[in-house]
Scaffold this active site. Structure first.
Site, PDB file in Angstrom:
ATOM      1  N   LEU A 210      38.671  30.691  41.765  1.00  0.00           N
ATOM      2  CA  LEU A 210      37.974  30.854  43.038  1.00  0.00           C
ATOM      3  C   LEU A 210      38.278  32.254  43.549  1.00  0.00           C
ATOM      4  CD1 LEU A 210      36.179  29.211  44.961  1.00  0.00           C
ATOM      5  CD2 LEU A 210      38.235  28.488  46.163  1.00  0.00           C
ATOM      6  N   ASP A 211      37.237  33.046  43.802  1.00  0.00           N
ATOM      7  CA  ASP A 211      37.408  34.435  44.214  1.00  0.00           C
ATOM      8  C   ASP A 211      38.267  34.548  45.477  1.00  0.00           C
ATOM      9  OD1 ASP A 211      35.846  35.284  42.136  1.00  0.00           O
ATOM     10  OD2 ASP A 211      34.037  35.599  43.340  1.00  0.00           O
TER      11      ASP A 211
END
Length: 310
Positions: free
Chosen positions: A46-47
């Site tokens: 997840l960025d």
């Protein structure tokens, strides 16, 4: 005598609600240290600019990570109209401006073309490797390169909010490998507008969702109260769509030793009726303890992942 592993033998899943501006690797490290776990990993990066569900596997749960990589996901994100950036998020360099503000009706009319099996080109600022280098490193260096499109699946897409003319919020359900920023980029092109993702939150990864998620602050508080294990979900949480087989003590011993077990015809028929999508994977339990994951073949269960749990 083998070297003793550092840390504690902690096994299970933490459904972390990852905070904004924290990378996935840092989040895993924080959780592993909180539990002093011997081993940890995550299911689906997840960025840093995204918040939300990051399933973190501890100990033997890491053996089930591959099943979560295939899990369906739900994202809620906001597109900011009027400005496009090279990274298609709010940290990138501005590469385009426009006065076009698509209406909610126009967005809804365009979404069906982006649902189903579609060809999607990943954003240049992504972790995909090009000739051994990360695409985002090449993009930052100004290199000239192209990323190939890939076949991905978007199960659903809908407008869930439109607070003003400059912003629209979408919620999408996806298969693996979908880039939300690519969808936002493609939608803007379809509508003749400029836009970028200004907020992104992942709300679900398979059985892990905001409903069973915990924050780092909550986990830290549990640790301080000597109640850390209240924040851990069972390993089998990641296997919610895999048929279960109850096995005897003798069969459990055989599976743990890597040997297949012979099933009764009625067991085979029951398991076959529960298998979906061409899968042959079955989870074997000795009482409440997960023993192994195996393949159902010719009336036998052949173990391919064995769990060292007591």
């Amino acid at each position: 005598m083998g070297r003793r592993k550092k840390g504690n033998p902690v096994h299970g899943w933490v459904c972390l609600d990852k905070p904004f501006e924290m990378g996935s690797t840092e989040a895993v490290t924080r959780v592993r240290r909180l539990f002093d776990a011997q081993k940890a990993g995550h299911a689906g990066t997840l960025d840093p600019l995204a918040s939300g569900i990051l399933p973190i596997a501890l100990g033997e749960a890491t053996k089930t990570v591959p099943f979560m990589m295939e899990a369906q996901k739900v994202y809620r994100f906001t597109i900011n109209w009027g400005v496009s950036t090279d990274s298609v998020d709010r940290e990138g360099e501005i590469i385009g401006r426009s006065d076009v503000r698509p209406t909610v009706e126009a967005v809804r009319a365009a979404l069906p073309a982006l649902v189903g099996e579609i060809d999607q080109t990943p954003p240049r600022f992504s972790a995909i490797k090009v000739d051994g280098q990360r695409a985002y490193d090449l993009a930052r260096d100004g290199a000239d390169f192209e990323l190939e499109s890939r076949r991905v699946t978007i199960h659903s897409a809908e407008v869930t909010d439109a607070p003003d003319a400059d912003h629209v919020e979408l919620t999408i359900g996806t298969g693996k490998g979908v880039y939300v920023r690519s969808l936002a980029r493609d939608l803007a092109v379809m509508l003749g507008a400029e836009g970028h993702v200004s907020a992104l939150r992942r709300e679900r990864v398979g059985p892990f969702s905001t409903e069973n998620a915990v924050t780092l602050d909550f986990l830290t508080d549990l640790v301080h109260r000597d109640a850390a294990f209240e924040g851990i979900l069972p390993i089998a949480t990641a296997l919610d769509d895999i048929p279960e087989l109850a096995v005897t003590d003798q069969d459990a011993l055989s599976l743990r030793q890597g040997r297949p077990i012979v099933l009764l015809p009625r067991q085979v028929e029951t398991l076959k009726s529960r298998l979906t999508g061409g899968s042959r994977t079955v989870s074997a339990f000795q009482g409440q303890t997960l023993v192994a994951l195996g393949q159902l073949r010719a009336g036998r269960l052949e173990p391919d992942r064995v769990f060292n749990l007591s």
